[in-house]
Motif scaffolding. Structure first.
Motif, short mmCIF file in Angstrom:
data_model
loop_
_atom_site.label_atom_id
_atom_site.label_comp_id
_atom_site.label_asym_id
_atom_site.label_seq_id
_atom_site.Cartn_x
_atom_site.Cartn_y
_atom_site.Cartn_z
N MET A 1 0.83 -1.18 0.00
CA MET A 1 0.00 0.00 0.00
C MET A 1 0.88 1.25 0.00
SD MET A 1 -3.17 0.91 2.43
CE MET A 1 -2.90 2.29 3.48
N LYS A 2 1.96 1.21 0.71
CA LYS A 2 2.79 2.40 0.82
C LYS A 2 3.37 2.81 -0.52
CE LYS A 2 4.10 2.06 5.63
NZ LYS A 2 5.18 1.93 6.58
N THR A 3 3.73 1.86 -1.37
CA THR A 3 4.36 2.23 -2.63
C THR A 3 3.35 2.78 -3.64
OG1 THR A 3 4.18 -0.03 -3.42
CG2 THR A 3 6.25 0.60 -2.37
N ILE A 4 2.16 2.29 -3.63
CA ILE A 4 1.16 2.74 -4.61
C ILE A 4 0.40 3.96 -4.10
CG2 ILE A 4 -0.91 2.08 -5.89
CD1 ILE A 4 0.12 -0.80 -5.77
N PHE A 5 -0.01 3.93 -2.85
CA PHE A 5 -0.83 4.99 -2.28
C PHE A 5 -0.10 5.64 -1.11
CE2 PHE A 5 -3.89 1.86 -3.97
CZ PHE A 5 -4.50 2.65 -4.92
N ARG A 6 1.08 6.13 -1.36
CA ARG A 6 1.90 6.70 -0.30
C ARG A 6 1.17 7.75 0.53
NH1 ARG A 6 7.26 7.10 -3.26
NH2 ARG A 6 7.59 4.94 -2.90
N SER A 7 0.46 8.63 -0.12
CA SER A 7 -0.21 9.71 0.61
C SER A 7 -1.38 9.19 1.45
CB SER A 7 -0.68 10.80 -0.34
OG SER A 7 -1.59 10.26 -1.27
N LEU A 8 -1.97 8.06 1.06
CA LEU A 8 -3.09 7.51 1.83
C LEU A 8 -2.61 6.66 3.00
CD1 LEU A 8 -5.53 6.44 -1.01
CD2 LEU A 8 -5.66 8.45 0.46
N ALA A 9 -1.43 6.09 2.90
CA ALA A 9 -0.93 5.19 3.94
C ALA A 9 -0.89 5.87 5.30
CB ALA A 9 0.44 4.67 3.56
N LYS A 10 -0.52 7.12 5.36
CA LYS A 10 -0.43 7.79 6.65
C LYS A 10 -1.82 8.05 7.26
CE LYS A 10 0.04 12.23 4.38
NZ LYS A 10 0.96 13.24 3.97
N LEU A 11 -2.87 7.93 6.46
CA LEU A 11 -4.23 8.13 6.96
C LEU A 11 -4.84 6.86 7.54
CD1 LEU A 11 -5.62 10.31 4.02
CD2 LEU A 11 -4.74 11.09 6.22
N VAL A 12 -4.19 5.72 7.30
CA VAL A 12 -4.72 4.46 7.81
C VAL A 12 -4.52 4.41 9.32
CG1 VAL A 12 -4.48 1.94 7.78
CG2 VAL A 12 -4.32 3.24 5.65
N VAL A 13 -5.63 4.24 10.03
CA VAL A 13 -5.59 4.25 11.48
C VAL A 13 -5.53 2.82 12.02
CG1 VAL A 13 -6.87 4.91 13.56
CG2 VAL A 13 -6.90 6.40 11.56
N HIS A 14 -6.11 1.87 11.31
CA HIS A 14 -6.22 0.52 11.82
C HIS A 14 -5.87 -0.48 10.72
CE1 HIS A 14 -7.87 -2.78 14.20
NE2 HIS A 14 -8.46 -3.19 13.10
N ARG A 15 -5.05 -1.45 11.05
CA ARG A 15 -4.75 -2.56 10.15
C ARG A 15 -5.04 -3.84 10.91
NH1 ARG A 15 0.70 0.24 8.63
NH2 ARG A 15 0.00 1.53 6.93
N GLU A 16 -5.60 -4.81 10.24
CA GLU A 16 -5.95 -6.06 10.91
C GLU A 16 -5.55 -7.24 10.04
OE1 GLU A 16 -9.87 -8.41 12.53
OE2 GLU A 16 -9.95 -6.26 12.29
N LEU A 17 -5.09 -8.28 10.67
CA LEU A 17 -4.77 -9.52 10.00
C LEU A 17 -5.63 -10.60 10.64
CD1 LEU A 17 -3.01 -11.30 8.15
CD2 LEU A 17 -1.46 -11.55 10.08
N ALA A 18 -6.43 -11.25 9.83
CA ALA A 18 -7.28 -12.32 10.35
C ALA A 18 -6.71 -13.66 9.93
CB ALA A 18 -8.71 -12.16 9.83
N THR A 19 -6.64 -14.56 10.87
CA THR A 19 -6.14 -15.91 10.63
C THR A 19 -7.20 -16.89 11.10
OG1 THR A 19 -5.16 -16.16 12.82
CG2 THR A 19 -3.80 -15.09 11.13
N PRO A 20 -7.03 -18.18 10.84
CA PRO A 20 -7.97 -19.15 11.41
C PRO A 20 -8.09 -19.05 12.93
CG PRO A 20 -6.71 -20.18 9.68
CD PRO A 20 -6.11 -18.81 9.89
N LEU A 21 -6.99 -18.72 13.60
CA LEU A 21 -7.06 -18.58 15.05
C LEU A 21 -7.88 -17.36 15.46
CD1 LEU A 21 -3.42 -19.51 16.10
CD2 LEU A 21 -5.48 -20.90 16.30
N THR A 22 -7.83 -16.30 14.66
CA THR A 22 -8.68 -15.14 14.91
C THR A 22 -10.14 -15.55 14.84
OG1 THR A 22 -7.03 -13.76 13.82
CG2 THR A 22 -9.20 -12.78 14.17
N THR A 23 -10.48 -16.36 13.84
CA THR A 23 -11.86 -16.82 13.68
C THR A 23 -12.30 -17.64 14.88
OG1 THR A 23 -11.56 -16.84 11.29
CG2 THR A 23 -13.43 -18.07 12.16
N VAL A 24 -11.43 -18.53 15.37
CA VAL A 24 -11.76 -19.33 16.55
C VAL A 24 -12.05 -18.42 17.74
CG1 VAL A 24 -10.83 -20.95 18.26
CG2 VAL A 24 -10.50 -21.38 15.84
N ASN A 25 -11.20 -17.43 17.96
CA ASN A 25 -11.38 -16.53 19.10
C ASN A 25 -12.62 -15.66 18.96
OD1 ASN A 25 -9.11 -17.41 20.48
ND2 ASN A 25 -7.78 -15.97 19.42
N THR A 26 -12.93 -15.23 17.76
CA THR A 26 -14.04 -14.31 17.54
C THR A 26 -15.39 -15.02 17.48
OG1 THR A 26 -12.55 -12.89 16.28
CG2 THR A 26 -14.90 -12.48 16.02
#
Length: 94
Positions: A1-26
């Motif tokens: 994201m940083k290379t294509i949308f450099r100016s937008l990257a600094k506006l991202v407040v939250h990033r999330e990675l979901a895995t099978p373990l995330t699904t189990v917990n949620t």
């Protein structure tokens, strides 16, 4: 994201990675299965997962009344509609 949308990257407040373990917990699904109920004999033979319910005029559809996945959801809908009106099958080519 940083290379294509450099100016937008600094506006991202939250990033999330979901895995099978995330699904189990949620969701509590077994071993990270992300949709529907566990595919087990208990599920397949459950009287609660039928298209027609004890409540007059209430029908269920979707993957959990037929089989898991997208095809199961499709056929769950078709079979539920056929429980309401058998003429549904007349719309299929022979």
């Amino acid at each position: 994201m940083k290379t294509i949308f450099r100016s937008l990257a600094k506006l991202v407040v939250h990033r999330e990675l979901a895995t099978p373990l995330t699904t189990v917990n949620t969701t509590g699904h077994f071993q990270g299965a992300f949709y529907g109920l566990d595919v087990s004999p208990k599920r397949v033979f459950s009287e609660a997962l039928r298209m027609k319910t004890p409540i007059k005029g209430l029908y269920l559809s979707g993957q959990d009344v037929c089989s898991p996945g997208i095809a199961g959801a499709l056929w769950g809908g078709v079979l539920s509609a056929a429980n309401v009106d058998r003429k549904v099958f007349s719309h299929f080519p022979t």
